[in-house]
Design an enzyme around this catalytic site. Structure first.
Site, PDB file in Angstrom:
ATOM      1  CG  ASP A  12      -2.211  -0.986   1.111  1.00  0.00           C
ATOM      2  OD1 ASP A  12      -2.265  -1.615  -0.049  1.00  0.00           O
ATOM      3  OD2 ASP A  12      -2.681  -1.246   2.141  1.00  0.00           O
ATOM      4  CG  ASP A 131     -12.484  -5.072  -3.118  1.00  0.00           C
ATOM      5  OD1 ASP A 131     -11.545  -5.788  -3.211  1.00  0.00           O
ATOM      6  OD2 ASP A 131     -12.500  -3.662  -2.817  1.00  0.00           O
TER       7      ASP A 131
END
Lengths: 253, 208
Positions: A12, A131
């Site tokens: 990230d 997702d």
């Protein structure tokens, strides 16, 4: 057939720095994307994913610089996701040296973006990230957007098929039910999606140990598996996972 | 000086960075005269065959190839060297190597479906001696492609890989070379292959 199963660490990035507790004391700078990329490359990572979680325009511009720096140092492929909403955004990232872009919310809101990207750059550059969360009311998995905050009307299997038809080259499938639990990948979900489409599927969410990777490939039929924290926190390494997989008869590089 | 053909497609940056890591001088350009003056050309490529042929300075590349100086096509750039492709219908290629490009059927002869694109690390098998493969050992390289040139019965295949089909992975004849995978993304072997191409370019230059 000797195509190997891929192990993909995910990083990230916020405003040009890798965030989320990274425990690499031997690195000069544990937040530097290039250093971390090199570290994983040396461990035998097959690919890397950088997820840009910057909230600002400045942060996004910085990401282009990060991509350039990583591309100039690294001889393995990498994907960039997060905040890519237009063909222009894709151009910037790919021209800076990324090999693939990952589309999530933007693709759900504008599926034509997948086709645009695939027509311009080729399918191999376009990863669609999904997702997924199981919904007992409809007895299947539902697609979530906006970092998992927003439920949509789409089911995962239909969306995966649609994305593939529009020209996606790969599906990055994250199980929201398994993510962060370290109890293993969601094998039912992974297998269902992998059998629903004819493009490669990357399993994500839930990796806790090397055996989980073997399961993702053998039972989940995944083509690749992605993990973040177990690598960052050095609970295991890419090398360890690969030697375990080799023992199990899974082909790895 | 290595010329990298800029035709608005392809990942020029990653190829050029790989050359920098090998300490090679290069120039990214679409200028005809500069391309023709280069010691060797690299034709990169990501995207669709027909769009690439539309954008490409085909005459310049053919003229360069005729001069006998080394040319290397990478990924789509390799496919463009062949006579034709069935991508988006029949499209003519540069015709510098014999053969045609077709899509992975996505199904084996017994009807089992498999994934397309062929994406990931696959092992090279060397099948012909070539200066491009000198002092190298078979290893894994990184592929991403949905179309391929069959290695079967192809006289220009130098190395192949197996993905439900026999895939031409490294091709070459005389001074024209191609790699279906991405050497610039293929770790040690990829860099060594690029290194060998640079050597070939330097040797040709010394002879000229």
């Amino acid at each position: 057939m000797t195509l190997t199963k891929r192990i993909i660490p995910c990083l990230d990035v916020k405003d040009g720095r890798v965030v989320k507790g990274i425990q690499f004391v031997q690195l000069r700078d544990a937040g530097d994307p290039v250093e971390l990329a090199r570290f994983y490359d040396q461990q035998g990572a097959d690919e890397l994913v950088f997820l840009d979680i910057s909230a600002s325009v400045e942060g996004r511009k910085t990401m282009v610089e990060v991509v350039k720096a990583v591309a100039s140092q690294l001889a393995i492929p990498f994907t960039v996701g997060g905040g890519i909403n237009t063909l222009e955004d894709m151009k910037k990232i790919l021209r800076a040296g990324a090999d693939k872009v990952s589309l999530n919310t933007a693709a759900v809101e504008n599926p034509g973006l997948i086709k645009q990207g695939a027509d311009f750059f080729g399918s191999q550059c376009i990863v669609v990230a999904i997702d997924a969360k199981f919904d007992p009311d409809i007895d299947t998995w539902r697609v979530y957007t906006h970092g998992g905050r927003k439920a949509t009307e789409k089911t995962v299997l239909d969306w995966a098929r649609e994305a593939a038809e529009l020209g996606a080259g790969e599906i990055l499938l994250t199980s929201m039910d398994s993510d962060g639990e370290k109890n293993g990948f969601d094998l039912k979900l992974t297998k269902a999606v992998s059998e629903a489409v004819t493009i490669p599927v990357i399993a994500s969410g839930g990796a806790g140990n090397a055996e989980h990777f073997a399961q993702a490939f053998e039972k989940g039929k995944a083509d690749a598996a992605l993990a973040a924290s177990i690598f960052h926190y050095k609970e295991t390494s890419v090398q360890e996972v690969k030697s375990y997989l080799r023992e199990k008869g899974v082909t790895v590089r | 000086m290595i010329g990298i053909v800029d035709y608005g497609m392809g990942n020029l940056f990653s190829v050029s960075k790989a050359l920098e890591r090998l300490h090679a001088d290069y120039l990214i350009t679409s200028d005809k005269h500069k391309l023709l003056a280069a010691d060797a050309l690299i034709l990169p490529g990501v995207g669709a065959f027909r769009d690439a042929m539309d954008q490409l300075p085909a005459d310049t590349i053919q003229q360069f190839a005729a001069s006998g100086k080394p040319l290397l096509g990478i990924c789509l750039g390799m496919q463009l060297l062949f006579e034709s492709s069935e991508e988006n219908g029949f499209t003519k290629g540069l015709g510098l190597l014999p053969g045609s490009v077709r899509r992975f059927p996505g199904k084996t002869n017994d009807g089992t479906a498999y994934k397309v694109p062929h994406m990931g690390w696959n092992r090279l098998e060397f099948i012909q001696d070539s200066p491009l493969l000198t002092n190298l050992e078979e290893d894994y390289v990184y592929f991403v492609h949905s179309y391929f040139v069959s290695a079967e019965n192809s006289p220009v295949t130098l190395a192949k890989t197996d993905y439900h089909e026999q895939v031409a992975a490294v091709v070459g004849r005389d001074h024209i070379f191609g790699m279906q995978f991405h050497p610039e993304k293929s770790s040690k072997l990829g860099m060594a292959l690029l290194g060998n191409f640079l050597k070939i370019a330097a040797e040709r230059k010394a002879v000229r």
